[in-house]
Design a protein around this motif. Structure first.
Motif, mmCIF file in Angstrom:
data_model
loop_
_atom_site.group_PDB
_atom_site.id
_atom_site.type_symbol
_atom_site.label_atom_id
_atom_site.label_comp_id
_atom_site.label_asym_id
_atom_site.label_seq_id
_atom_site.Cartn_x
_atom_site.Cartn_y
_atom_site.Cartn_z
ATOM 1 N N UNK A 103 40.665 37.543 41.292
ATOM 2 C CA UNK A 103 40.575 36.079 41.261
ATOM 3 C C UNK A 103 41.805 35.478 40.583
ATOM 4 N N UNK A 104 42.239 36.124 39.504
ATOM 5 C CA UNK A 104 43.423 35.640 38.800
ATOM 6 C C UNK A 104 44.653 35.692 39.683
ATOM 7 N N UNK A 105 44.838 36.797 40.404
ATOM 8 C CA UNK A 105 46.007 36.934 41.261
ATOM 9 C C UNK A 105 45.950 35.987 42.454
ATOM 10 N N UNK A 106 44.767 35.704 42.946
ATOM 11 C CA UNK A 106 44.650 34.702 44.011
ATOM 12 C C UNK A 106 45.045 33.329 43.503
ATOM 13 N N UNK A 107 44.685 33.042 42.248
ATOM 14 C CA UNK A 107 45.144 31.787 41.641
ATOM 15 C C UNK A 107 46.662 31.767 41.509
ATOM 16 N N UNK A 108 47.245 32.944 41.171
ATOM 17 C CA UNK A 108 48.690 33.040 41.133
ATOM 18 C C UNK A 108 49.317 32.844 42.502
ATOM 19 N N UNK A 109 48.638 33.321 43.552
ATOM 20 C CA UNK A 109 49.119 33.101 44.918
ATOM 21 C C UNK A 109 49.174 31.609 45.231
ATOM 22 N N UNK A 110 48.130 30.880 44.875
ATOM 23 C CA UNK A 110 48.104 29.432 45.094
ATOM 24 C C UNK A 110 49.197 28.743 44.287
ATOM 25 N N UNK A 111 49.391 29.174 43.041
ATOM 26 C CA UNK A 111 50.430 28.573 42.206
ATOM 27 C C UNK A 111 51.818 28.836 42.785
ATOM 28 N N UNK A 112 52.014 30.033 43.341
ATOM 29 C CA UNK A 112 53.302 30.350 43.951
ATOM 30 C C UNK A 112 53.583 29.468 45.155
ATOM 31 N N UNK A 113 52.553 29.182 45.934
ATOM 32 C CA UNK A 113 52.723 28.299 47.095
ATOM 33 C C UNK A 113 53.083 26.884 46.632
ATOM 34 N N UNK A 114 52.424 26.419 45.584
ATOM 35 C CA UNK A 114 52.718 25.078 45.066
ATOM 36 C C UNK A 114 54.139 25.011 44.527
ATOM 37 N N UNK A 115 54.528 26.016 43.739
ATOM 38 C CA UNK A 115 55.849 25.989 43.124
ATOM 39 C C UNK A 115 56.962 26.134 44.160
ATOM 40 N N UNK A 116 56.830 27.116 45.051
ATOM 41 C CA UNK A 116 57.850 27.285 46.070
ATOM 42 C C UNK A 116 57.868 26.146 47.069
ATOM 43 N N UNK A 117 56.685 25.628 47.406
ATOM 44 C CA UNK A 117 56.626 24.532 48.364
ATOM 45 C C UNK A 117 57.240 23.246 47.844
ATOM 46 N N UNK A 118 57.236 23.057 46.513
ATOM 47 C CA UNK A 118 57.826 21.837 45.951
ATOM 48 C C UNK A 118 59.315 21.757 46.238
ATOM 49 N N UNK A 119 59.973 22.907 46.341
ATOM 50 C CA UNK A 119 61.414 22.890 46.617
ATOM 51 C C UNK A 119 61.714 22.501 48.060
ATOM 52 N N UNK A 120 60.723 22.535 48.936
ATOM 53 C CA UNK A 120 60.936 22.084 50.301
ATOM 54 C C UNK A 120 61.087 20.561 50.371
ATOM 55 N N UNK A 121 60.792 19.867 49.272
ATOM 56 C CA UNK A 121 61.031 18.423 49.244
ATOM 57 C C UNK A 121 62.516 18.100 49.356
#
Length: 466
Positions: A354-372
């Motif tokens: 569960x923790x690593x899945x939360x890390x997966x979501x956080x990685x998508x948010x962090x990396x996706x922010x640079x697509x701005x």
């Protein structure tokens, strides 16, 4: 005083940025942009220094405030303590999504320790009748005072226990209890060891109130940081509504602070800036323990061959993802817990997935922010293509780390296999390289910002901020 060295270094770095940004462009055929020296200076405009300062203040408030380091060693000075905190701050800037997984691991471990302590001893504190304790322990085997994990009924019924809060759980996992034997320090205890020794009658229950381990002024510092983050996000939203350009520095800052808010919630009850552990004294009538968890360094630190040095960069990643807590010889020597530890080391627990899945979501948010910044007007077209490529590589590397962690937790991959070690080192190298390239591109973009970057939304200046 511990803040002074880092503050001085940060000020020097900030003073160097405008000189770097003032360098003339290398390509004379670039698209028309607004130079720094041509920026207007009215009440409804901002300068390059205003942009740098707002982002630097937000990042500093984010990383300095959210970082809750573990209790330092008994023989560590202020420089060593400050270096530990600076190291964690750098990790928070390089890999903020892994700070989320680390915070989740500590939160779940603290909550589990609090519940276990209260379930074992809280009933005695809430009950006025010894018979309830007998009923509570009726299913336990009698204790011999040494090997049994449960105490005798007579011992429990004669004690008075206060309930633990989540703050106590955090305190226990961050190295809050130091075992003393014959008046000399032995090692830091884990919550499991503390409870086991209390069960066996070798230790008394530590009498420590929540007010004693809470950080004074911590709520105020977090409140200031939250206010600064709120202002920063609000003024970015206002710029988006007014169709004003957002700089790459602001985009990267937004990516960091978006994850910082989650860490605020997870670490809100964790004590901060605790300098010394609480002493628990071993009873003279009980034989001393043979071995403790934090007394033995990991075998990886033996460094018997050259390839052992190559996997050293993977240790922080493994610790932040909960794959393994790395105990170095220095940690054993200084009688403390690892700087990136402070949680229950059980990589095959379902909570780890569960923790690593939360890390997966956080990685998508962090990396996706640079697509701005995908369509940002760079000085060179090559810089724009490089930014797009780095954004893709960054989100790919960020997502790969939690996936590998899940495979290890599900026992599909072995954490000690060379395939896993090589993959973690490779991903770590790619991720660090992409972060360095992002920092370079952000610095180069400040040489000449697009038109409208210096315009501000007037009403945002009236909101209190740093």
């Amino acid at each position: 005083m511990a803040l002074l060295p880092f503050t001085s270094t940060a000020i020097l770095l900030l003073l160097c940025i405008p000189f770097v940004c003032a360098l003339p462009p290398f390509n004379r055929t670039s698209a028309p942009t607004l130079d720094v020296t041509d920026s207007p200076s009215s009440s409804c405009n901002r300068t390059l220094w205003d942009i740098i300062w707002s982002c630097a203040a937000t990042i500093f408030a984010c990383t300095w405030t959210i970082v809750h380091p573990n209790i330092p060693g008994m023989y560590e000075g202020r420089i060593a303590v400050c270096s530990h905190r600076l190291f964690i701050m750098v990790l928070a800037l390089i890999a903020p999504e892994l700070m989320i997984t680390w915070a989740i691991l500590q939160f779940l471990s603290a909550r589990e320790a609090t519940k276990a302590f209260n379930d074992a001893f809280g009933a005695q504190a809430r009950s006025d009748h010894p018979e309830s304790t007998v009923e509570l322990l009726s299913g336990f085997a009698p204790s011999d005072g040494r090997t049994s994990p449960h105490p005798s009924t007579a011992y429990i019924s004669g004690r008075d226990f206060g309930e633990w809060t989540l703050t106590h759980g955090f305190f226990a996992w961050m190295g809050g209890f130091m075992l003393y034997i014959s008046g000399k320090p032995r090692a830091t205890l884990t919550p499991e060891e503390l409870m086991r020794f209390i069960y066996e009658g070798s230790l008394d229950v530590p009498d420590i109130e929540e007010a004693e381990i809470e950080s004074r002024g911590d709520g105020l510092s977090k409140g200031i940081a939250v206010l600064q983050l709120w202002w920063f996000v609000l003024q970015l939203v206002a710029r988006y509504i007014r169709h004003l350009p957002i700089t790459l520095l602001e985009v990267d800052t937004l990516a960091i602070v978006s994850l910082a808010c989650i860490a605020y919630c997870l670490w809100w009850k964790k004590p901060k800036d605790i300098q010394r552990p609480h002493h628990v004294h071993w009873k003279a009538t009980a034989p001393p323990p043979s071995a403790l968890y934090y007394e033995k360094a990991n075998q990886e630190f033996a460094l018997n061959s050259w390839h052992d040095y190559l996997i050293i960069p993977s240790y922080p990643l493994k610790s932040l993802m909960g794959i393994a807590v790395t105990i170095s010889p220095r940690v054993v020597r200084e009688r403390r817990i690892p700087s990136l530890g402070g949680y229950k080391d059980n990589p095959h627990d379902y909570k780890q997935v569960i923790t690593l899945l939360s890390g997966f979501f956080s990685a998508v948010v962090y990396g996706g922010a640079h697509f701005l910044g995908w369509n940002y007007l760079f000085q060179w077209h090559m810089e724009q293509m490089l930014w797009r490529a780095v954004s893709i590589f960054m989100i790919s590397a960020s997502v790969s780390l939690p996936i590998f962690g899940c495979l290890i937790s599900l026992r599909i991959l072995l954490s000690d296999s060379w395939i896993t070690k090589f993959a973690l080192v490779t991903i770590a190298f790619i991720y660090i390289a992409t972060r360095v390239i992002v920092i370079v591109l952000i610095t180069l973009s400040l040489r000449s910002l697009p038109p409208g970057a210096y315009d501000t939304v007037a009403w945002t200046t009236f909101i209190p901020h740093i």
